[in-house]
Design a protein around this motif. Structure first.
Motif, mmCIF file in Angstrom:
data_model
loop_
_atom_site.group_PDB
_atom_site.id
_atom_site.type_symbol
_atom_site.label_atom_id
_atom_site.label_comp_id
_atom_site.label_asym_id
_atom_site.label_seq_id
_atom_site.Cartn_x
_atom_site.Cartn_y
_atom_site.Cartn_z
ATOM 1 N N GLY A 65 0.853 -1.264 -0.008
ATOM 2 C CA GLY A 65 -0.064 0.029 0.170
ATOM 3 C C GLY A 65 0.795 1.384 -0.056
ATOM 4 O O GLY A 65 1.769 1.294 -0.454
ATOM 5 N N LYS A 66 0.462 2.060 0.570
ATOM 6 C CA LYS A 66 1.075 3.407 0.724
ATOM 7 C C LYS A 66 2.258 3.665 1.455
ATOM 8 O O LYS A 66 3.126 4.446 1.449
ATOM 9 C CB LYS A 66 0.118 4.379 1.440
ATOM 10 C CG LYS A 66 -1.220 4.747 0.381
ATOM 11 C CD LYS A 66 -2.106 5.735 1.212
ATOM 12 C CE LYS A 66 -3.256 6.102 0.553
ATOM 13 N NZ LYS A 66 -4.262 7.239 1.013
ATOM 14 N N LEU A 67 2.493 2.582 2.266
ATOM 15 C CA LEU A 67 3.701 2.392 3.324
ATOM 16 C C LEU A 67 5.032 2.244 2.508
ATOM 17 O O LEU A 67 6.128 2.481 2.629
ATOM 18 C CB LEU A 67 3.357 1.331 4.317
ATOM 19 C CG LEU A 67 2.480 1.828 5.547
ATOM 20 C CD1 LEU A 67 2.415 0.751 6.627
ATOM 21 C CD2 LEU A 67 2.868 3.147 6.040
ATOM 22 N N GLY A 68 4.662 1.406 1.312
ATOM 23 C CA GLY A 68 6.004 0.920 0.697
ATOM 24 C C GLY A 68 6.697 -0.483 1.453
ATOM 25 O O GLY A 68 6.271 -0.566 2.724
ATOM 26 N N PRO A 69 7.325 -0.960 0.744
ATOM 27 C CA PRO A 69 8.019 -2.400 1.419
ATOM 28 C C PRO A 69 8.649 -2.044 2.471
ATOM 29 O O PRO A 69 8.355 -2.865 3.595
ATOM 30 C CB PRO A 69 8.743 -2.840 0.323
ATOM 31 C CG PRO A 69 8.449 -2.405 -0.792
ATOM 32 C CD PRO A 69 7.784 -0.912 -0.710
ATOM 33 N N LYS A 70 9.732 -1.125 2.867
ATOM 34 C CA LYS A 70 10.204 -0.972 4.181
ATOM 35 C C LYS A 70 9.403 -0.369 5.422
ATOM 36 O O LYS A 70 9.663 -1.366 6.571
ATOM 37 C CB LYS A 70 11.387 0.055 4.044
ATOM 38 C CG LYS A 70 12.408 -0.156 3.013
ATOM 39 C CD LYS A 70 13.673 0.708 2.999
ATOM 40 C CE LYS A 70 14.709 0.130 1.987
ATOM 41 N NZ LYS A 70 15.811 1.228 1.877
ATOM 42 N N LYS A 71 8.751 0.204 5.142
ATOM 43 C CA LYS A 71 7.597 0.657 6.204
ATOM 44 C C LYS A 71 6.634 -0.420 6.619
ATOM 45 O O LYS A 71 6.350 -0.380 7.684
ATOM 46 C CB LYS A 71 7.063 2.091 5.834
ATOM 47 C CG LYS A 71 7.928 3.270 6.060
ATOM 48 C CD LYS A 71 7.184 4.685 5.679
ATOM 49 C CE LYS A 71 8.078 5.820 5.832
ATOM 50 N NZ LYS A 71 7.556 7.082 5.434
ATOM 51 N N CYS A 72 6.389 -0.858 5.422
ATOM 52 C CA CYS A 72 5.232 -2.069 5.644
ATOM 53 C C CYS A 72 6.022 -3.199 6.376
ATOM 54 O O CYS A 72 5.009 -4.048 7.537
ATOM 55 C CB CYS A 72 4.669 -2.687 4.318
ATOM 56 S SG CYS A 72 3.669 -3.799 4.602
ATOM 57 N N TYR A 73 7.059 -3.523 6.215
ATOM 58 C CA TYR A 73 7.726 -4.435 6.946
ATOM 59 C C TYR A 73 7.736 -4.252 8.477
ATOM 60 O O TYR A 73 7.474 -4.861 9.173
ATOM 61 C CB TYR A 73 9.376 -4.573 6.582
ATOM 62 C CG TYR A 73 10.164 -5.465 7.298
ATOM 63 C CD1 TYR A 73 10.366 -6.749 6.748
ATOM 64 C CD2 TYR A 73 10.710 -5.324 8.272
ATOM 65 C CE1 TYR A 73 11.122 -7.802 7.517
ATOM 66 C CE2 TYR A 73 11.387 -6.299 9.076
ATOM 67 C CZ TYR A 73 11.703 -7.476 8.563
ATOM 68 O OH TYR A 73 12.533 -8.516 9.435
ATOM 69 N N GLU A 74 8.045 -2.802 8.856
ATOM 70 C CA GLU A 74 8.160 -2.505 10.197
ATOM 71 C C GLU A 74 6.635 -2.633 10.852
ATOM 72 O O GLU A 74 6.646 -2.704 11.993
ATOM 73 C CB GLU A 74 8.794 -1.221 10.424
ATOM 74 C CG GLU A 74 10.352 -0.995 9.972
ATOM 75 C CD GLU A 74 11.347 -2.019 10.660
ATOM 76 O OE1 GLU A 74 11.074 -2.208 12.127
ATOM 77 O OE2 GLU A 74 12.152 -2.554 10.286
ATOM 78 N N LYS A 75 5.741 -2.157 10.164
ATOM 79 C CA LYS A 75 4.534 -2.141 10.711
ATOM 80 C C LYS A 75 3.923 -3.766 10.966
ATOM 81 O O LYS A 75 3.300 -4.121 11.849
ATOM 82 C CB LYS A 75 3.354 -1.613 9.489
ATOM 83 C CG LYS A 75 1.949 -1.623 9.879
ATOM 84 C CD LYS A 75 1.717 -0.732 11.329
ATOM 85 C CE LYS A 75 0.284 -0.391 11.417
ATOM 86 N NZ LYS A 75 0.121 0.202 12.656
ATOM 87 N N VAL A 76 4.274 -4.567 10.108
ATOM 88 C CA VAL A 76 4.150 -6.002 10.124
ATOM 89 C C VAL A 76 4.747 -6.704 11.372
ATOM 90 O O VAL A 76 3.987 -7.287 12.116
ATOM 91 C CB VAL A 76 4.474 -6.763 8.930
ATOM 92 C CG1 VAL A 76 4.339 -8.568 9.044
ATOM 93 C CG2 VAL A 76 3.417 -6.594 7.703
#
Length: 274
Positions: free
Chosen positions: A113-124
């Motif tokens: 989504g809007k987070l992109g891979p790196k920020k999504c990784y941290e959110k997950v």
């Protein structure tokens, strides 16, 4: 030689039709298989009491259980409510898995989504930690599945990295998904070697199905094993000379029928079930 657990993703319907998850455990063993994934993909609708009964049957018939969490999970949604509901679905899945003695809950964690891979990784990572803490379970892994679409969280690198950071996470290799993500290419030996390097003798949970080729690309739509996209026999041959404990969950539309085909192929190359 590999120690192999093999069975269907859900209730047998084709060789023998089971009427419930509880009955399915017995049917799986009678078919000569030794694993089953309990599918909560449309929602967690099993009570704790029934989960305990399923677990008791699995112990009696020596069937290795796993759970698939609901599809409706996106831990990287930009809507807070969707993230909270996603996390609760995972918590509920972990709870029922614990009561049935399932060893892993498989999850499609997120879309970038809007987070992109790196920020999504941290959110997950953050949301999985919350879910595990809120569930209060022990002895159940969250299985982060390798996904088919490049806009989904779930590359091999992401799944392996999360598992190295979080002790309650294990990567789940969906061979069909990986084949699609790599645009029709797969190297079983390379993935198995990487697993041995990173996780040693840890139990490896995997899914297998053929997938569909449509409009010039491989898509996440399951097909019978006979389609050979990807082919199963090369994986069976790779397992023959490896000291690995692995679960193979058949996600073909033919469920236990194709699980039995997989068993025949394994036996043909010299691999027996655990």
């Amino acid at each position: 030689m590999a120690k192999v657990y093999l069975g269907p993703a859900g209730i047998p319907q084709f060789v023998v039709k089971a009427k419930s998850t509880l009955e399915a455990v017995k049917v799986v063993r009678e078919l000569g298989l030794n694993a089953m994934e309990v599918e909560f993909v449309q929602g967690v609708r099993m009570s704790r009491d029934l989960a305990k009964q399923v677990g008791k049957a699995a112990q009696e018939y020596e069937v290795k259980l796993s759970v698939h969490a609901p599809y409706f999970i996106n831990l990287c949604s930009d809507e807070v409510d969707k993230v909270e509901k996603s996390r609760q679905r995972l918590v509920d899945s972990l709870d029922r898995a614990y009561y049935m003695g399932a060893w892993v809950v498989v999850v499609h964690a997120a879309y970038y989504g809007k987070l992109g891979p790196k920020k999504c990784y941290e959110k997950v990572k953050e949301e999985l930690e919350k879910a595990y803490r809120e569930s209060g379970v022990s002895d159940v892994y969250i299985g982060v599945e390798v996904t088919a679409r490049t806009n989904q969280f779930g590359s091999v690198e992401e799944a392996f990295s999360l598992a190295k950071e979080l002790p309650f996470v294990t990567p789940v290799i969906d061979w069909g998904h990986l084949y699609a993500r790599n645009n029709g290419s797969i190297n079983y030996g390379e993935v198995l070697d990487l697993w041995a390097k990173e996780f040693g003798g840890a139990h490896m949970h995997t899914h297998f199905t053929s997938i569909r080729y449509r409009n010039g690309k491989f898509v996440d739509e399951h097909e019978p094993i006979e389609r050979n996209m990807p082919p199963f026999e090369p994986l069976a041959r790779e397992l023959k000379n490896r000291d690995i404990t692995i679960t193979l969950i058949c996600e073909s539309p033919l469920l236990e029928k194709d699980a039995l085909v997989m068993k025949e192929v394994l036996e043909k190359v010299g691999v027996r079930l655990a």
